[in-house]
Design an enzyme around this catalytic site. Structure first.
Site, PDB file in Angstrom:
ATOM      1  N   ASN A 159      -7.341 -24.210   3.804  1.00 22.16           N
ATOM      2  CA  ASN A 159      -8.527 -23.234   4.171  1.00 22.16           C
ATOM      3  C   ASN A 159      -9.753 -23.610   4.406  1.00 22.16           C
ATOM      4  O   ASN A 159     -10.418 -24.005   3.571  1.00 22.16           O
ATOM      5  CB  ASN A 159      -8.525 -22.106   2.780  1.00 22.16           C
ATOM      6  CG  ASN A 159      -9.588 -20.989   3.150  1.00 22.16           C
ATOM      7  OD1 ASN A 159      -9.942 -20.717   4.190  1.00 22.16           O
ATOM      8  ND2 ASN A 159      -9.934 -20.350   2.068  1.00 22.16           N
ATOM      9  N   TRP A 160      -9.938 -23.670   5.822  1.00 26.19           N
ATOM     10  CA  TRP A 160     -11.447 -24.190   5.979  1.00 26.19           C
ATOM     11  C   TRP A 160     -12.556 -23.378   5.896  1.00 26.19           C
ATOM     12  O   TRP A 160     -13.725 -23.617   5.978  1.00 26.19           O
ATOM     13  CB  TRP A 160     -11.284 -24.545   7.789  1.00 26.19           C
ATOM     14  CG  TRP A 160     -10.561 -25.747   8.070  1.00 26.19           C
ATOM     15  CD1 TRP A 160      -9.910 -26.779   7.213  1.00 26.19           C
ATOM     16  CD2 TRP A 160     -10.283 -26.176   9.322  1.00 26.19           C
ATOM     17  NE1 TRP A 160      -9.271 -27.628   7.883  1.00 26.19           N
ATOM     18  CE2 TRP A 160      -9.501 -27.416   8.922  1.00 26.19           C
ATOM     19  CE3 TRP A 160     -10.636 -25.984  10.371  1.00 26.19           C
ATOM     20  CZ2 TRP A 160      -9.163 -28.524  10.203  1.00 26.19           C
ATOM     21  CZ3 TRP A 160     -10.345 -26.809  11.595  1.00 26.19           C
ATOM     22  CH2 TRP A 160      -9.711 -27.959  11.458  1.00 26.19           C
ATOM     23  N   LYS A 161     -12.119 -21.997   5.427  1.00 28.75           N
ATOM     24  CA  LYS A 161     -13.284 -21.016   5.371  1.00 28.75           C
ATOM     25  C   LYS A 161     -14.306 -21.025   6.613  1.00 28.75           C
ATOM     26  O   LYS A 161     -13.768 -21.297   7.809  1.00 28.75           O
ATOM     27  CB  LYS A 161     -14.178 -21.518   4.446  1.00 28.75           C
ATOM     28  CG  LYS A 161     -13.348 -21.648   2.894  1.00 28.75           C
ATOM     29  CD  LYS A 161     -14.080 -21.937   1.677  1.00 28.75           C
ATOM     30  CE  LYS A 161     -13.197 -22.109   0.505  1.00 28.75           C
ATOM     31  NZ  LYS A 161     -13.675 -21.821  -0.701  1.00 28.75           N
ATOM     32  N   HIS A 199      -8.378 -13.401  -0.339  1.00 26.92           N
ATOM     33  CA  HIS A 199      -8.898 -14.452  -0.789  1.00 26.92           C
ATOM     34  C   HIS A 199     -10.138 -13.959  -1.720  1.00 26.92           C
ATOM     35  O   HIS A 199     -10.791 -12.952  -1.334  1.00 26.92           O
ATOM     36  CB  HIS A 199      -9.523 -15.473   0.400  1.00 26.92           C
ATOM     37  CG  HIS A 199      -9.988 -16.819  -0.307  1.00 26.92           C
ATOM     38  ND1 HIS A 199     -11.335 -16.900  -0.869  1.00 26.92           N
ATOM     39  CD2 HIS A 199      -9.400 -17.948  -0.540  1.00 26.92           C
ATOM     40  CE1 HIS A 199     -11.384 -17.997  -1.294  1.00 26.92           C
ATOM     41  NE2 HIS A 199     -10.322 -18.707  -0.927  1.00 26.92           N
ATOM     42  N   GLU A 221     -13.096 -14.671  -1.801  1.00 26.12           N
ATOM     43  CA  GLU A 221     -14.279 -14.468  -1.135  1.00 26.12           C
ATOM     44  C   GLU A 221     -14.267 -13.406  -0.232  1.00 26.12           C
ATOM     45  O   GLU A 221     -15.383 -12.718  -0.175  1.00 26.12           O
ATOM     46  CB  GLU A 221     -14.637 -15.957  -0.269  1.00 26.12           C
ATOM     47  CG  GLU A 221     -14.978 -16.996  -1.175  1.00 26.12           C
ATOM     48  CD  GLU A 221     -14.568 -18.501  -0.627  1.00 26.12           C
ATOM     49  OE1 GLU A 221     -14.314 -18.594   0.466  1.00 26.12           O
ATOM     50  OE2 GLU A 221     -14.548 -19.407  -1.435  1.00 26.12           O
ATOM     51  N   GLU A 230      -5.325 -18.277  -7.652  1.00 29.14           N
ATOM     52  CA  GLU A 230      -6.693 -19.041  -7.389  1.00 29.14           C
ATOM     53  C   GLU A 230      -7.772 -18.583  -8.497  1.00 29.14           C
ATOM     54  O   GLU A 230      -8.342 -17.489  -8.064  1.00 29.14           O
ATOM     55  CB  GLU A 230      -6.999 -18.840  -5.986  1.00 29.14           C
ATOM     56  CG  GLU A 230      -6.416 -19.514  -4.904  1.00 29.14           C
ATOM     57  CD  GLU A 230      -7.135 -19.809  -3.520  1.00 29.14           C
ATOM     58  OE1 GLU A 230      -7.027 -20.982  -3.203  1.00 29.14           O
ATOM     59  OE2 GLU A 230      -7.928 -19.178  -2.865  1.00 29.14           O
ATOM     60  N   GLY A 252     -14.117 -24.056  -5.307  1.00 25.03           N
ATOM     61  CA  GLY A 252     -15.567 -24.714  -4.840  1.00 25.03           C
ATOM     62  C   GLY A 252     -16.332 -24.993  -5.821  1.00 25.03           C
ATOM     63  O   GLY A 252     -17.658 -25.389  -5.566  1.00 25.03           O
ATOM     64  N   SER A 305     -10.257 -26.193  -6.258  1.00 28.05           N
ATOM     65  CA  SER A 305     -10.724 -27.541  -6.360  1.00 28.05           C
ATOM     66  C   SER A 305      -9.614 -28.538  -6.451  1.00 28.05           C
ATOM     67  O   SER A 305      -9.725 -29.547  -7.276  1.00 28.05           O
ATOM     68  CB  SER A 305     -11.735 -27.791  -7.544  1.00 28.05           C
ATOM     69  OG  SER A 305     -12.854 -26.793  -7.177  1.00 28.05           O
ATOM     70  N   GLY A 329      -9.244 -25.979  -0.224  1.00 25.78           N
ATOM     71  CA  GLY A 329     -10.539 -25.424   0.514  1.00 25.78           C
ATOM     72  C   GLY A 329     -11.188 -26.774   1.183  1.00 25.78           C
ATOM     73  O   GLY A 329     -10.506 -27.505   1.863  1.00 25.78           O
ATOM     74  N   GLY A 330     -12.102 -27.385   0.207  1.00 24.19           N
ATOM     75  CA  GLY A 330     -13.115 -28.323   0.557  1.00 24.19           C
ATOM     76  C   GLY A 330     -12.189 -29.811   1.058  1.00 24.19           C
ATOM     77  O   GLY A 330     -12.671 -30.296   1.798  1.00 24.19           O
TER      78      GLY A 330
HETATM   79  C1  PEP Z   1     -10.002 -21.857  -1.502  1.00 24.81           C
HETATM   80  O1  PEP Z   1     -10.937 -21.829  -0.602  1.00 24.81           O
HETATM   81  O2  PEP Z   1      -8.970 -21.312  -1.238  1.00 24.81           O
HETATM   82  C2  PEP Z   1     -10.212 -23.175  -2.202  1.00 24.81           C
HETATM   83  C3  PEP Z   1      -9.189 -23.166  -3.208  1.00 24.81           C
HETATM   84  O3  PEP Z   1     -11.095 -23.727  -2.281  1.00 24.81           O
HETATM   85  P1  PEP Z   1     -11.468 -25.288  -2.958  1.00 24.81           P
HETATM   86  O4  PEP Z   1     -10.209 -26.173  -2.767  1.00 24.81           O
HETATM   87  O5  PEP Z   1     -12.734 -25.971  -2.357  1.00 24.81           O
HETATM   88  O6  PEP Z   1     -12.022 -24.954  -4.280  1.00 24.81           O
END
Ligand code: PEP
Length: 258
Positions: free
Chosen positions: A13-15, A99, A101, A170, A176, A216, A237-238
């Site tokens: 997930n590049w956001k 999500h 966010e 999640e 994040g 994470s 994500g990251g």
């Molecule tokens: C996400 O955005 O779905 C996510 C899990 O981010 P991260 O891996 O950066 O915590």
């Protein structure tokens, strides 16, 4: 993972990161180091403007491209929104729905449910997200909260469609933040989600449903998380922004079948 019943999925997930030019560069580097073995399915959900460049760059590979959101309506006066048939036509296979966010921007369980239905109808695989806040975890209502999100998110969806849906657990406190759920904490909720599906749709469908952990997950902790029987992959994500890190997570799915 239980590879006897389910193929793992590692989804990025590049956001709101990367331009179309950067997306193309990423895909070139990623394809160059991607292992040939097919331990898992691979998807990258990218910003809408990056979809055409990403789809072009992964043509004739096993990398699938997805979107990060969709609108539940087929067409009409929804300025700035994107319908599921547009995503399909652009070459998407997946779409992230619900999500945290986006829920923080006002998306409700009812919106999530309508989007999941629209995605299924268009032939997209929805990655439906759920998860509790730190406050909810600390007040002991994780199970109750996730159960409500799953039941409302899947309301009115026929049994035969459930196996076409990917569910991502999640915990908001882990997204994040660098604070990952322990494999035991993540497994406990993924197991609960499978139990909810089993109760509602039966053992066969529950066994076939792919449930991801996200929060994470990275190249260091992926192996231990993925070793748990009800964690069938990750929503990343990251660590999905860096080809080398994302490949290491993919390699972590190379574990003996449970
Ligand atoms: C996400 O955005 O779905 C996510 C899990 O981010 P991260 O891996 O950066 O915590």
């Amino acid at each position: 993972m239980n590879r006897k019943y389910r193929k793992p999925l590692i989804a990025g997930n590049w956001k709101m990161n990367k331009t179309p030019t950067e997306a193309k560069e990423f895909m070139v580097n990623f394809k160059g180091i991607l292992p040939r073995s097919r331990w898992c399915d691979i998807a990258l959900c990218v910003p809408a403007v990056c979809i055409p460049a990403a789809v072009r760059a992964v043509r004739e590979t096993r990398i699938a491209i997805g979107a990060e959101n969709c609108n539940a309506n087929a067409s009409g006066a929804y300025t700035g929104e994107i319908a599921t048939n547009m995503l399909v036509d652009a070459g998407c296979k997946y779409v992230i729905i619900g999500h945290s966010e986006r829920r923080a921007m006002g998306e409700t369980d009812q919106d999530v449910n309508a989007k999941v239905k629209a995605a299924l109808e268009a032939g997209l695989t929805p990655i439906m997200c759920c998860g509790e806040s730190l406050e909810q975890r600390e007040s002991g209502i994780t199970e109750e909260w996730v159960t409500i999100q799953i039941k409302r998110g899947l309301e009115g969806i026929e049994a035969e469609s459930i196996r076409k849906i990917v569910i991502a657990y999640e915990p908001i406190w882990a997204i994040g933040t660098g604070r990952t759920a322990t494999p035991e904490q993540a497994e406990e909720v993924c197991e609960l989600i499978r139990a909810i599906i089993r109760k509602q749709y039966g053992a066969k469908i529950a066994r076939a449903t792919v449930i991801l952990y996200g929060g994470s997950m990275n190249e260091k902790n992926a192996f231990d998380l993925l070793a748990k029987p009800d964690i069938d992959g990750g929503l990343i994500g990251g660590a999905s922004l860096v080809p080398e890190k994302f490949v290491k997570i993919i390699e972590a799915t190379n574990q003996p079948a449970v």
